[in-house]
Design an enzyme around this catalytic site. Structure first.
Site, short mmCIF file in Angstrom:
data_model
loop_
_atom_site.label_atom_id
_atom_site.label_comp_id
_atom_site.label_asym_id
_atom_site.label_seq_id
_atom_site.Cartn_x
_atom_site.Cartn_y
_atom_site.Cartn_z
N TYR A 1 -9.07 10.20 -22.81
CA TYR A 1 -9.56 9.98 -21.45
C TYR A 1 -11.04 10.34 -21.45
O TYR A 1 -11.41 11.49 -21.69
CB TYR A 1 -8.78 10.87 -20.49
CG TYR A 1 -8.95 10.62 -19.02
CD1 TYR A 1 -7.93 10.04 -18.28
CD2 TYR A 1 -10.11 11.00 -18.35
CE1 TYR A 1 -8.07 9.85 -16.90
CE2 TYR A 1 -10.26 10.80 -16.99
CZ TYR A 1 -9.23 10.22 -16.27
OH TYR A 1 -9.36 10.02 -14.92
N PHE B 1 8.15 -5.11 -2.86
CA PHE B 1 7.97 -3.72 -2.42
C PHE B 1 9.14 -2.87 -2.93
O PHE B 1 10.31 -3.21 -2.69
CB PHE B 1 7.94 -3.64 -0.90
CG PHE B 1 6.77 -4.31 -0.25
CD1 PHE B 1 5.72 -3.56 0.24
CD2 PHE B 1 6.71 -5.69 -0.11
CE1 PHE B 1 4.63 -4.17 0.85
CE2 PHE B 1 5.65 -6.31 0.50
CZ PHE B 1 4.59 -5.55 0.98
N TYR C 1 0.84 -1.19 0.00
CA TYR C 1 0.00 0.00 0.00
C TYR C 1 0.88 1.24 0.00
O TYR C 1 1.74 1.41 0.86
CB TYR C 1 -0.89 -0.03 1.24
CG TYR C 1 -1.95 1.05 1.33
CD1 TYR C 1 -3.26 0.79 0.94
CD2 TYR C 1 -1.65 2.32 1.80
CE1 TYR C 1 -4.26 1.76 1.03
CE2 TYR C 1 -2.63 3.30 1.90
CZ TYR C 1 -3.92 3.01 1.51
OH TYR C 1 -4.89 3.97 1.60
#
Length: 525
Positions: free
Chosen positions: A446, A263, A125
């Protein structure tokens, strides 16, 4: 003390207030007329549907472990439409059991060892700004629980190499702190995604983040010099080099790996001197495709503007810029070394030749700075999206990329599909488009979708729309994402987009670095 919003975007004190919600209601009413727009109440922390924590960590991990209710709620979802809807409804049934905040690599390895020993899944996270289900404990498998590992304590700028113009930075640092740390050295990373305030360097690397600047170095990929990664099998670090032809790049293995391999604890990043010279102008077009042609010519000119945003008329109007009659192209240049007037002059010649009407510059009309208006709305857009959801609307975006030779047919096909399917599901639809990034060989369109929703069915409605969108993007040759990553929500489209043999290679790599498959299960593979 400013608190992060546990159910929605950003900080609680910046969420839309009653006055802003009322203004939104009026704006939406102009578009959808008789749509019911009752504002949903905010969730109460004590009333959330959240299971009890299933895990009891050893005392040795206690200083870095939290099972606090707000902490668990804040780490349950990302920031997509379906996340906000479920958060507002108080549905936190998939909340992680524990939040770990290691501050050293050894502490990180200790957390991984603990999770492995008890059969728990681990979710890396950063800032939690994923809009594709990248941080949500939503996966198959017989896991005993979930440990979300928040990297916020890996937040230092370790070293600045002035001679090579690079900086060694820890992966958990947030965008503002990173820029604050580089500023005394006269440097900037010059990477500003819309989530800049609430996202981290490690997250940018893991998701191949796209920055605000629209040409040349648009993705974080181009700024990475080397990485250090901690995996369940141990740590590895790539060599610092300006370039290398020595086989496949190990850095590329982790760029876009979305936490399934390890990570990113730190990285050497290529930084730049802070710009001293800037120029911005706005150009109007009567037709969106006319503006697209101007952007194509500009993208192939070698000028590489820092800003090259084509915004369709309806999107400009929704954001309070112009009256919806003209499409806007915002062109900007900046440099730390030299004035940019010559570059701007040539760029305006190019877009004028393509049929654009250049607007008076800022010095002549300081009360009509459309580029500045757009910049402020760009930053506020996620807060406005949350306000629209509270009013019961389906409000979401998707982005893609396609080569110039296919853009016109692609744009027509995507727009037709989204409008048709959204009207079938929701009754009415407002669909807009802008270019976020442009390249010599193609743009990154987009799209924004806003439509009346049915209370309790908004997630189902969007999932049906999104499925049709992904099918169309793939069938017409585009990518299922240009800069939002894959997560769990784009998995189906990613499976179709990537070559099958590459999928086998990725699975083998995952098996090598994470033998137990505990890192972010369900993402990418």
């Amino acid at each position: 003390m400013t608190l992060r919003n546990f159910w929605g975007w950003g900080n609680e004190d910046k969420a839309f207030d009653d006055r802003q919600i009322s203004q939104l209601r009026q704006l939406v009413g102009l578009q959808f007329g008789d749509a019911e727009l009752a504002c949903q109440a905010l969730p109460v922390l004590a009333d959330l549907d959240m299971p009890d924590c299933r895990l009891q960590p050893p005392a040795s991990l206690a200083p870095m472990i939290s099972s606090d209710r707000r902490d668990r709620a804040s780490h349950t979802y990302g920031k997509s439409f379906r996340d906000i809807v479920r958060g507002l409804a108080g549905d936190y049934r998939c909340a992680p059991d524990l939040i770990a905040r290691p501050s050293t690599e050894q502490e990180l390895l200790d957390v991984l060892d603990y999770a492995s020993s008890i059969g728990a899944a681990v979710i890396p996270y950063g800032g939690g700004s994923s809009v594709v289900g990248g941080t949500e404990p939503r996966y198959e498998g017989n896991w005993k629980g979930t440990v979300t590992v928040d990297m916020e304590r890996f937040n230092r700028i370790i070293e600045v190499d002035h001679q090579s113009r690079a900086a060694h930075i820890e992966g958990g640092i947030y965008g503002p702190a990173l820029e604050d740390g580089l500023r005394p050295h006269g440097y900037t990373l010059r990477h500003f995604p819309q989530s800049f305030e609430f996202s981290t360097l490690g997250g940018w690397i893991a998701t191949r983040s796209g920055g605000h600047f629209a040409t040349l170095y648009t993705h974080i990929d181009e700024l990475v010099e080397s990485t250090r990664v901690v995996t369940p099998r141990g740590a590895l670090e790539t060599r610092r080099l300006p370039g290398s032809g020595a086989g496949p790049s190990p850095d590329r293995l982790f760029l876009g790996s979305e936490g399934i391999l390890g990570f990113v604890t730190s990285a050497w990043m290529r930084v730049q001197e802070r710009p001293q010279f800037r120029a911005t102008r706005t150009v109007h077009f009567g037709e969106f495709l006319q503006g697209a042609e101007a952007v194509r010519r500009l993208s192939q000119s070698g000028l590489y503007p820092t800003n090259c945003r084509l915004i369709d008329a309806r999107e400009a109007m929704i954001n309070g810029i112009e009256n919806g009659s003209k499409h806007l192209l915002i062109v900007g240049f900046e440099s730390a070394d030299h004035p940019v007037d010559g570059w701007m002059e040539r760029a305006l010649e190019i877009v004028t030749d393509a049929g654009g009407a250049v607007q008076a510059n800022r010095q002549q009309k300081p009360d009509k700075d459309q580029a500045g208006d757009w910049r402020q709305q760009f930053i506020r857009a996620p807060y406005m999206r949350d306000g629209l959801i509270r009013l019961g609307l389906v409000a979401e975006t998707f982005e893609t990329a396609i080569t110039w030779d296919r853009f016109e047919d692609f744009h027509r096909g995507v727009s037709e599909t989204v409008n048709r399917v959204t009207r079938e599901i929701c009754g009415k639809a407002l669909v807009t488009c802008r270019f976020t990034h442009v390249y010599p060989d193609g743009p990154a369109p987009y799209y924004t979708v806003i439509a009346p929703g049915r209370h309790g069915d908004q997630v189902k409605q969007w999932d049906e729309i999104k499925l049709a969108v992904m099918e169309t993007l793939i069938d017409l040759g585009g990518t299922i994402t240009h800069h939002h990553a894959v997560g769990r929500d784009h998995r189906w489209g990613y499976d179709r987009q990537r070559p099958e043999l590459f999928a086998e290679v990725l699975k083998a790599t995952k098996k090598t670095l994470d033998p137990g498959g505990m890192l972010n299960p369900g993402v990418l593979i």
